[in-house]
Write an enzyme that holds these catalytic residues in place. Structure first.
Site, PDB file in Angstrom:
ATOM      1  CB  VAL A   1      -0.959  -0.016   1.217  1.00  0.00           C
ATOM      2  CG1 VAL A   1      -1.670   1.321   1.371  1.00  0.00           C
ATOM      3  CG2 VAL A   1      -1.962  -1.144   1.086  1.00  0.00           C
TER       4      VAL A   1
ATOM      5  CE1 TYR B   1     -34.769 -10.795  -1.594  1.00  0.00           C
ATOM      6  CE2 TYR B   1     -33.427 -11.197  -3.550  1.00  0.00           C
ATOM      7  CZ  TYR B   1     -34.643 -11.233  -2.902  1.00  0.00           C
ATOM      8  OH  TYR B   1     -35.746 -11.719  -3.551  1.00  0.00           O
TER       9      TYR B   1
ATOM     10  NE  ARG C   1     -46.890 -21.283   1.054  1.00  0.00           N
ATOM     11  CZ  ARG C   1     -46.742 -21.485  -0.245  1.00  0.00           C
ATOM     12  NH1 ARG C   1     -46.540 -22.702  -0.709  1.00  0.00           N
ATOM     13  NH2 ARG C   1     -46.795 -20.478  -1.083  1.00  0.00           N
TER      14      ARG C   1
ATOM     15  CG  ASP D   1       9.214   0.293   6.062  1.00  0.00           C
ATOM     16  OD1 ASP D   1       8.193   0.079   5.368  1.00  0.00           O
ATOM     17  OD2 ASP D   1       9.630  -0.541   6.903  1.00  0.00           O
TER      18      ASP D   1
ATOM     19  CB  CYS E   1     -38.925 -19.642  -2.531  1.00  0.00           C
ATOM     20  SG  CYS E   1     -40.435 -19.709  -3.498  1.00  0.00           S
TER      21      CYS E   1
ATOM     22  CD  GLU F   1      -0.538  -7.831  -2.077  1.00  0.00           C
ATOM     23  OE1 GLU F   1       0.020  -8.836  -2.524  1.00  0.00           O
ATOM     24  OE2 GLU F   1      -0.643  -7.582  -0.862  1.00  0.00           O
TER      25      GLU F   1
HETATM   26  N1  LIG Z   1      -1.854  -5.426   0.445  1.00  0.00           N
HETATM   27  C1  LIG Z   1      -3.027  -4.973   0.013  1.00  0.00           C
HETATM   28  O1  LIG Z   1      -3.449  -5.219  -1.113  1.00  0.00           O
HETATM   29  C2  LIG Z   1      -3.875  -4.102   0.893  1.00  0.00           C
HETATM   30  C3  LIG Z   1      -4.986  -3.453   0.370  1.00  0.00           C
HETATM   31  C4  LIG Z   1      -5.742  -2.624   1.184  1.00  0.00           C
HETATM   32  C5  LIG Z   1      -5.400  -2.469   2.518  1.00  0.00           C
HETATM   33  N2  LIG Z   1      -4.328  -3.139   3.014  1.00  0.00           N
HETATM   34  C6  LIG Z   1      -3.973  -2.923   4.424  1.00  0.00           C
HETATM   35  O2  LIG Z   1      -2.928  -1.954   4.447  1.00  0.00           O
HETATM   36  C7  LIG Z   1      -2.000  -2.253   5.475  1.00  0.00           C
HETATM   37  C8  LIG Z   1      -0.620  -2.448   4.864  1.00  0.00           C
HETATM   38  O3  LIG Z   1      -0.661  -3.563   4.001  1.00  0.00           O
HETATM   39  P1  LIG Z   1       0.607  -3.957   3.128  1.00  0.00           P
HETATM   40  O4  LIG Z   1       0.211  -5.178   2.350  1.00  0.00           O
HETATM   41  O5  LIG Z   1       1.096  -2.762   2.396  1.00  0.00           O
HETATM   42  O6  LIG Z   1       1.623  -4.352   4.302  1.00  0.00           O
HETATM   43  P2  LIG Z   1       3.151  -4.796   4.168  1.00  0.00           P
HETATM   44  O7  LIG Z   1       3.371  -5.839   5.200  1.00  0.00           O
HETATM   45  O8  LIG Z   1       3.489  -5.100   2.743  1.00  0.00           O
HETATM   46  O9  LIG Z   1       3.943  -3.480   4.573  1.00  0.00           O
HETATM   47  C9  LIG Z   1       3.921  -2.935   5.854  1.00  0.00           C
HETATM   48  C10 LIG Z   1       5.183  -2.098   6.020  1.00  0.00           C
HETATM   49  O10 LIG Z   1       5.104  -1.420   7.253  1.00  0.00           O
HETATM   50  C11 LIG Z   1       6.418  -1.336   7.758  1.00  0.00           C
HETATM   51  N3  LIG Z   1       6.410  -0.965   9.175  1.00  0.00           N
HETATM   52  C12 LIG Z   1       6.141  -1.727  10.253  1.00  0.00           C
HETATM   53  N4  LIG Z   1       6.256  -1.002  11.384  1.00  0.00           N
HETATM   54  C13 LIG Z   1       6.588   0.252  11.022  1.00  0.00           C
HETATM   55  C14 LIG Z   1       6.849   1.461  11.709  1.00  0.00           C
HETATM   56  N5  LIG Z   1       6.783   1.524  13.045  1.00  0.00           N
HETATM   57  N6  LIG Z   1       7.163   2.556  11.006  1.00  0.00           N
HETATM   58  C15 LIG Z   1       7.224   2.516   9.660  1.00  0.00           C
HETATM   59  N7  LIG Z   1       6.988   1.395   8.934  1.00  0.00           N
HETATM   60  C16 LIG Z   1       6.686   0.281   9.607  1.00  0.00           C
HETATM   61  C17 LIG Z   1       6.998  -2.711   7.465  1.00  0.00           C
HETATM   62  O11 LIG Z   1       8.409  -2.711   7.529  1.00  0.00           O
HETATM   63  C18 LIG Z   1       6.458  -2.933   6.043  1.00  0.00           C
HETATM   64  O12 LIG Z   1       7.345  -2.444   5.075  1.00  0.00           O
HETATM   65  C19 LIG Z   1      -2.556  -3.492   6.195  1.00  0.00           C
HETATM   66  O13 LIG Z   1      -3.336  -3.070   7.284  1.00  0.00           O
HETATM   67  C20 LIG Z   1      -3.439  -4.133   5.159  1.00  0.00           C
HETATM   68  O14 LIG Z   1      -4.469  -4.891   5.754  1.00  0.00           O
HETATM   69  C21 LIG Z   1      -3.535  -3.931   2.238  1.00  0.00           C
END
Ligand SMILES: NC(=O)c1ccc[n+]([C@@H]2O[C@H](COP(=O)([O-])OP(=O)(O)OC[C@H]3O[C@@H](n4cnc5c(N)ncnc54)[C@H](O)[C@@H]3O)[C@@H](O)[C@H]2O)c1
Length: 438
Positions: free
Chosen positions: A11, A257, A331, A30, A268, A161
């Site tokens: 994301v 629905y 019914r 990160d 049904c 993704e």
């Molecule tokens: N992957 C998807 O398609 C998708 C889609 C919509 C929502 N989400 C949601 O978005 C969020 C992120 O998903 P993702 O797939 O990108 O996760 P990911 O695991 O690919 O990336 C998360 C990143 O956060 C970093 N991180 C952890 N702690 C940190 C901190 N304290 N400071 C800075 N960075 C830190 C990690 O090192 C990692 O790079 C999740 O909650 C997920 O449910 C994901």
């Protein structure tokens, strides 16, 4: 705009590249140094169609930078998008440790930030997390208050993704859960140009919407796969079945629905579900999702019974008896089931349904009611007034605008109304109106 992005996974990395492409200055944060080094070198930390070129161009534009220093990122930007991971814990709960740790760090860093900063949580979070877990941490750590010294809001991310850049540019909608106008206005200027509707909601609603969009996707896939498993056992082409099923945009792929309310019933749906489950058993096919539908529906009836019992009133008026407003078909009506339960609990019951005339009932319909509520004739009243006079709690199971108007004028202040029919403007009724589960 100057934007920081915390968490450069799927994301965060896609958002960083797209926002820089759109002319914003973006600071990526990160804890993973390898990801920071890749982005600094113009390389993508995630495999996604179009990301190699997009990230290279974003970094070459000079509008991106990366750091692991939270304070620096907050200093240099006015809005932060938080995209860190929220995976499952061993017990199934959401592991929020990364987001809560980050909240603490951001709160501390805020002490040295002069401007009003907007924090937009984009990680998927269980409903209530922003207001009940993140807010107290950030307020304590920063010594400032949400809505005054900074703003917290939640904007779910809907990208998938594999098609994330396309989804970023064309999401199904933008949903912003916020308590103040300022963060909404900032997000509108950031995402308002996207070709989709922009909705503002409560923070909790936005958190819940994201969770239930994903649940709905999972449910649809499972529905298709359970259908396919039974098709396979019966020698039916599952693709032909699902393709035709999806072509019905009137009843199947539509809003129909999908409105919360009372249980389903009728001649049904329950019987066809039972027949499906029987077929599955005969062919040793497991359909756990479909087999959970009737039990879940029964829980809804039980919840209505409990709601009536919780009113502590014994004289119950039931408005509506047939399985659907505008028909006399009794019914498997869930209102008949409710009546049966209430009689069984010793309640005194009267019933009004303008479509149900016992003398005119025929065949299976007549047999059904005679079997389930044999003395129904003594309970049915010809008019609303009779039911209102003989009851202290009213259960409204009929959805009819004229009936709602009439009821609203007739109810006493001491009536308790239990609404199974989505009565509009409930707050304006003179007596208390309670929903089934809200
Ligand atoms: N992957 C998807 O398609 C998708 C889609 C919509 C929502 N989400 C949601 O978005 C969020 C992120 O998903 P993702 O797939 O990108 O996760 P990911 O695991 O690919 O990336 C998360 C990143 O956060 C970093 N991180 C952890 N702690 C940190 C901190 N304290 N400071 C800075 N960075 C830190 C990690 O090192 C990692 O790079 C999740 O909650 C997920 O449910 C994901």
């Amino acid at each position: 705009m100057n934007i920081s992005i915390f968490g450069l996974g799927y994301v965060g990395a896609v958002s960083l590249a797209c926002l820089a492409r759109d002319g914003h200055r973006v600071v990526g944060v990160d804890i993973d140094r390898a990801k920071l080094a890749l982005i600094a070198a113009g390389k993508t930390p995630v495999v996604e169609e179009g990301m190699v070129e997009l990230m290279a161009a974003a970094v070459a534009s000079g509008r991106t930078s990366v750091t692991d220093d939270v304070r620096k990122a907050l200093h240099e930007t006015e809005i932060s998008l938080i995209c860190v991971g929220t995976p499952s814990s061993a017990n199934g709960s959401q592991d929020q440790s990364a987001v809560l740790r980050l909240a603490e760090e951001m709160g501390r860093a805020l002490r040295q930030v002069k401007h009003t900063h907007v924090f937009v949580f984009r990680s998927t979070l269980a409903p209530g997390t922003v207001e009940e877990a993140i807010r107290p941490i950030m307020e304590r750590a920063s010594g400032r208050r949400d809505g005054e010294g900074f703003h917290l809001c939640f904007q779910p991310e809907f990208l998938r993704e594999g098609s994330s850049i396309r989804d970023y540019d064309k999401p199904p909608f933008t949903v912003v859960g916020a308590n103040h106008a300022y963060p909404v206005e900032r997000l509108r200027s950031l995402f308002g140009h996207l070709p989709c509707a922009f909705h503002q909601t409560s923070v909790r609603t936005a958190e819940m919407v994201k969770l239930f969009c994903n649940n709905f996707h999972a449910l649809k896939i499972t529905f298709a796969n359970e259908t396919a498993r039974l098709c396979d056992a019966l020698g039916v082409d599952p693709f032909a079945v699902m393709d035709l099923l999806c072509q019905d945009t009137q009843l199947n792929i539509s809003k129909v629905y999908l409105k919360p309310g009372y249980a389903f019933g009728g001649s049904c749906l329950p019987k066809d579900l039972r027949a499906t489950m029987y077929l599955a058993r005969q062919h040793d096919v497991d359909l756990p999702m479909l087999s959970g539908v009737l039990p879940s529906n029964r829980i809804h009836v039980e919840q209505a019974v409990e709601k009536v019992l919780a009113s502590n009133k014994r004289r119950v008026g039931l408005i509506g008896l047939s399985f659907k407003t505008g028909t006399d078909d009794l019914r498997e009506s869930p209102l008949v089931a409710l009546a049966e339960h209430l009689i069984g609990k010793g309640m005194s019951l009267t019933v009004y349904d303008p479509e149900v005339h016992l003398s005119r009932l025929l065949g299976a319909n007549k047999r059904f009611i005679e079997q389930h509520v044999p003395h129904i004739g003594n309970l049915i009243r010809d008019d609303l007034d009779g039911v209102l006079a003989e009851s202290d709690v009213l259960v409204v199971g009929m959805a009819d605008a004229k009936l709602f108007d009439k009821l609203r004028a007739l109810v006493r202040e001491d009536h308790v109304v239990i609404d199974l029919a989505n009565i509009p403007d409930r707050a304006q009724w003179r007596c208390s109106v309670e929903g089934l589960c809200w």
